[in-house]
Write a protein that holds these residues in place. Sequence first.
Motif, PDB file in Angstrom:
ATOM      1  N   ALA A  73     -11.454 -22.121  22.828  1.00 41.19           N
ATOM      2  CA  ALA A  73     -11.230 -23.252  21.929  1.00 41.19           C
ATOM      3  C   ALA A  73     -11.852 -22.982  20.561  1.00 41.19           C
ATOM      4  N   CYS A  74     -13.022 -22.348  20.553  1.00 40.74           N
ATOM      5  CA  CYS A  74     -13.670 -21.999  19.295  1.00 40.74           C
ATOM      6  C   CYS A  74     -12.807 -21.009  18.514  1.00 40.74           C
ATOM      7  N   GLU A  75     -12.226 -20.044  19.227  1.00 36.11           N
ATOM      8  CA  GLU A  75     -11.337 -19.079  18.562  1.00 36.11           C
ATOM      9  C   GLU A  75     -10.110 -19.773  17.978  1.00 36.11           C
ATOM     10  N   ALA A  76      -9.575 -20.752  18.709  1.00 37.00           N
ATOM     11  CA  ALA A  76      -8.425 -21.501  18.193  1.00 37.00           C
ATOM     12  C   ALA A  76      -8.809 -22.283  16.942  1.00 37.00           C
ATOM     13  N   GLN A  77      -9.999 -22.891  16.948  1.00 39.70           N
ATOM     14  CA  GLN A  77     -10.471 -23.582  15.760  1.00 39.70           C
ATOM     15  C   GLN A  77     -10.695 -22.604  14.607  1.00 39.70           C
ATOM     16  N   LEU A  78     -11.166 -21.411  14.939  1.00 36.61           N
ATOM     17  CA  LEU A  78     -11.384 -20.384  13.917  1.00 36.61           C
ATOM     18  C   LEU A  78     -10.065 -19.946  13.289  1.00 36.61           C
ATOM     19  N   LEU A  82     -15.312 -22.049   7.460  1.00 38.38           N
ATOM     20  CA  LEU A  82     -14.894 -20.849   8.187  1.00 38.38           C
ATOM     21  C   LEU A  82     -16.103 -20.028   8.630  1.00 38.38           C
ATOM     22  N   THR A  83     -17.075 -19.874   7.748  1.00 34.59           N
ATOM     23  CA  THR A  83     -18.285 -19.122   8.100  1.00 34.59           C
ATOM     24  C   THR A  83     -19.034 -19.787   9.245  1.00 34.59           C
ATOM     25  N   GLN A  84     -19.126 -21.100   9.187  1.00 37.72           N
ATOM     26  CA  GLN A  84     -19.803 -21.833  10.261  1.00 37.72           C
ATOM     27  C   GLN A  84     -19.066 -21.699  11.581  1.00 37.72           C
ATOM     28  N   GLN A  85     -17.739 -21.794  11.549  1.00 31.82           N
ATOM     29  CA  GLN A  85     -16.949 -21.677  12.768  1.00 31.82           C
ATOM     30  C   GLN A  85     -17.060 -20.278  13.359  1.00 31.82           C
ATOM     31  N   ARG A  86     -17.077 -19.264  12.507  1.00 30.45           N
ATOM     32  CA  ARG A  86     -17.207 -17.886  12.997  1.00 30.45           C
ATOM     33  C   ARG A  86     -18.556 -17.679  13.671  1.00 30.45           C
ATOM     34  N   ALA A  87     -19.603 -18.284  13.110  1.00 26.05           N
ATOM     35  CA  ALA A  87     -20.935 -18.174  13.730  1.00 26.05           C
ATOM     36  C   ALA A  87     -20.952 -18.847  15.099  1.00 26.05           C
ATOM     37  N   GLN A  88     -20.300 -20.003  15.216  1.00 25.25           N
ATOM     38  CA  GLN A  88     -20.241 -20.691  16.509  1.00 25.25           C
ATOM     39  C   GLN A  88     -19.531 -19.843  17.559  1.00 25.25           C
ATOM     40  N   CYS A  89     -18.476 -19.149  17.156  1.00 24.99           N
ATOM     41  CA  CYS A  89     -17.764 -18.284  18.102  1.00 24.99           C
ATOM     42  C   CYS A  89     -18.616 -17.086  18.507  1.00 24.99           C
ATOM     43  N   GLN A 129      -7.391 -21.755  13.001  1.00 24.74           N
ATOM     44  CA  GLN A 129      -6.958 -22.832  12.112  1.00 24.74           C
ATOM     45  C   GLN A 129      -7.775 -22.835  10.823  1.00 24.74           C
ATOM     46  N   ALA A 130      -9.069 -22.551  10.920  1.00 24.75           N
ATOM     47  CA  ALA A 130      -9.918 -22.496   9.730  1.00 24.75           C
ATOM     48  C   ALA A 130      -9.482 -21.370   8.798  1.00 24.75           C
ATOM     49  N   GLU A 131      -9.078 -20.238   9.361  1.00 29.28           N
ATOM     50  CA  GLU A 131      -8.606 -19.125   8.533  1.00 29.28           C
ATOM     51  C   GLU A 131      -7.313 -19.483   7.804  1.00 29.28           C
ATOM     52  N   LEU A 132      -6.385 -20.142   8.503  1.00 28.40           N
ATOM     53  CA  LEU A 132      -5.163 -20.605   7.854  1.00 28.40           C
ATOM     54  C   LEU A 132      -5.476 -21.597   6.741  1.00 28.40           C
ATOM     55  N   ASP A 133      -6.410 -22.483   7.001  1.00 29.34           N
ATOM     56  CA  ASP A 133      -6.782 -23.483   6.013  1.00 29.34           C
ATOM     57  C   ASP A 133      -7.401 -22.831   4.785  1.00 29.34           C
ATOM     58  N   VAL A 134      -8.249 -21.822   4.987  1.00 34.13           N
ATOM     59  CA  VAL A 134      -8.876 -21.137   3.859  1.00 34.13           C
ATOM     60  C   VAL A 134      -7.828 -20.433   3.008  1.00 34.13           C
ATOM     61  N   ARG A 135      -6.873 -19.780   3.663  1.00 35.51           N
ATOM     62  CA  ARG A 135      -5.823 -19.107   2.896  1.00 35.51           C
ATOM     63  C   ARG A 135      -5.030 -20.112   2.059  1.00 35.51           C
ATOM     64  N   SER A 136      -4.739 -21.267   2.664  1.00 38.55           N
ATOM     65  CA  SER A 136      -3.993 -22.290   1.934  1.00 38.55           C
ATOM     66  C   SER A 136      -4.801 -22.839   0.762  1.00 38.55           C
ATOM     67  N   ARG A 137      -6.084 -23.117   0.984  1.00 41.33           N
ATOM     68  CA  ARG A 137      -6.930 -23.644  -0.095  1.00 41.33           C
ATOM     69  C   ARG A 137      -7.095 -22.618  -1.207  1.00 41.33           C
ATOM     70  N   THR A 138      -7.253 -21.345  -0.817  1.00 37.58           N
ATOM     71  CA  THR A 138      -7.419 -20.293  -1.819  1.00 37.58           C
ATOM     72  C   THR A 138      -6.165 -20.160  -2.687  1.00 37.58           C
ATOM     73  N   ARG A 169      -4.064 -32.457   3.225  1.00 40.82           N
ATOM     74  CA  ARG A 169      -4.612 -31.279   3.904  1.00 40.82           C
ATOM     75  C   ARG A 169      -5.696 -31.681   4.907  1.00 40.82           C
ATOM     76  N   ARG A 170      -6.599 -32.557   4.472  1.00 39.23           N
ATOM     77  CA  ARG A 170      -7.659 -32.991   5.374  1.00 39.23           C
ATOM     78  C   ARG A 170      -7.091 -33.667   6.620  1.00 39.23           C
ATOM     79  N   SER A 171      -6.087 -34.466   6.453  1.00 38.76           N
ATOM     80  CA  SER A 171      -5.469 -35.132   7.596  1.00 38.76           C
ATOM     81  C   SER A 171      -4.842 -34.115   8.543  1.00 38.76           C
ATOM     82  N   MET A 172      -4.175 -33.120   7.997  1.00 32.91           N
ATOM     83  CA  MET A 172      -3.535 -32.109   8.841  1.00 32.91           C
ATOM     84  C   MET A 172      -4.582 -31.276   9.583  1.00 32.91           C
ATOM     85  N   VAL A 173      -5.633 -30.857   8.883  1.00 33.19           N
ATOM     86  CA  VAL A 173      -6.674 -30.051   9.512  1.00 33.19           C
ATOM     87  C   VAL A 173      -7.363 -30.844  10.615  1.00 33.19           C
TER      88      VAL A 173
END
Length: 477
Positions: free
Chosen positions: A182-187, A232-239, A189-198, A433-437
């Motif tokens: 589940a953490c990997e799945a959240q990660l 994203l950094t926080q999620q990666r640390a949790q994984c 999604q976080a990577e997709l979100d970062v690419r979109s925000r960037t 974006r926040r609602s979708m994430v």
Amino acid sequence: MGRRHCVPCFAALLLLSGCATAPPDTTPGSASAPLPPQWHAPLPREQAHGGDLADLSRWWAQFDDPVLLRLVEAGQKVSATLAQAGARIADARAARTAAGAARRPALDATASAGRGLPSPGAPIDTTASIGLQASWELDLFGAHRAGARAAQARLESSRAGWHDARVSVAAEVASAYVGLRACEAQLAQAELDVRSRTETSRLTTLAANAGLQAPAAADLALASAAQGHAALTQQRAQCDIAVKSLVALVALDEAALRQELVAATALLPQPVALHIVAVPAVALAQRPDVAAAASEVLAASADADRAEAQRWPRISLSGSIAAVRQRSGGISTDGNVWSIGPVAVTLPLFDAGVRRADANAARTRYESARVTYAARLRLAVREVETALVTLHSATARGDDARTAVAGFERSYQATEARYRSGLASLFELEDARRSMVAARSARIEQQRESVMAWVDTYRAIGGGWRRTATTADEPPH
């Protein structure tokens, strides 16, 4: 004492044996723990109209995930809890052997040799012998039989405890593994979100430099991208922490485990649905902790019988046979010697109330075991009912979570298209974006809870252990 005078003694002892108190009720089901006639929690919808309790032997093997199966087996091999449970089985086996041996005659081999001067002026005497010596305590009042019953019941209890520990380790490893996926799945999604925000920040900065957007919009887009990177950094640390926790449970090399986990990154294992229409009494028969508590009731009952029997007379018989060679004054004598007896009768007269106190304490322990068994049954019912409620809740939220994700994704895509056309503000885009994430994160959490609800349900109904099952998977003798 002549044989004629011994008859009344033995008759009196037999009469006393009939005065011994009857053993207490040894049926575990007699404990005051009424079970409901049916489950009150909602059953899974796909199994609500029929079927029996599924075979859950090694339920962790029924997930569509070979990695989970291997990790569970590895965790069981290195579990300290499981090793301690195996040691308790070994102790119980030894106690059962000792209790059984007490009911049978004991036989010892003896050998002796001696040389000496028995008296002044007498020739030197040399004696050597080899033989057998036997002893046996007659179990007239059932003390040894009760001890054997108690030892056998405690062996069954320790076996059930080992299976309970095995199921617990499997559930712990499965929980850690599902949490990691589940953490990997959240990660992801976080990577997709970062690419979109960037990308949004890049386009907004270009527009601001060209005078098409206000500088504040570029600052907001840059801040949003930075916020996404931090998450994203926080999620990666949790994984990473989840991986290390799994390594500690299964004692595998971390680099090798990470390599093995890559094949199914971010994929949650899917459990096999089970039939749970069986009534509570049938379902709870699978729980090893309930079986262990029932065996403890039987053991405590046998202990009470044994303590009561210790208050009555004890009869023991011994005998020996030996081959003897004796040499004295140049003359050798060979021959056999034997003896039967004495028959010893020990009649307790006064012990300041020690035996009576022991018997009372044993009866109190028996009542305590009955109450503990009843409490264990109630706890088991509660755990199954709770697992069913959680399972129903997690499953029922699945459709709504999928609908929410699809709706917020379409809303974000529409807002993004409007933003690029200049018809929507950056604030609207970030809100979408926040609602979708949040919807995607909630969907992943719902999936994790659903899988864990199945794990809890498997565990609550015993993990598939059955009292009639073979002990092939148990620790070796």
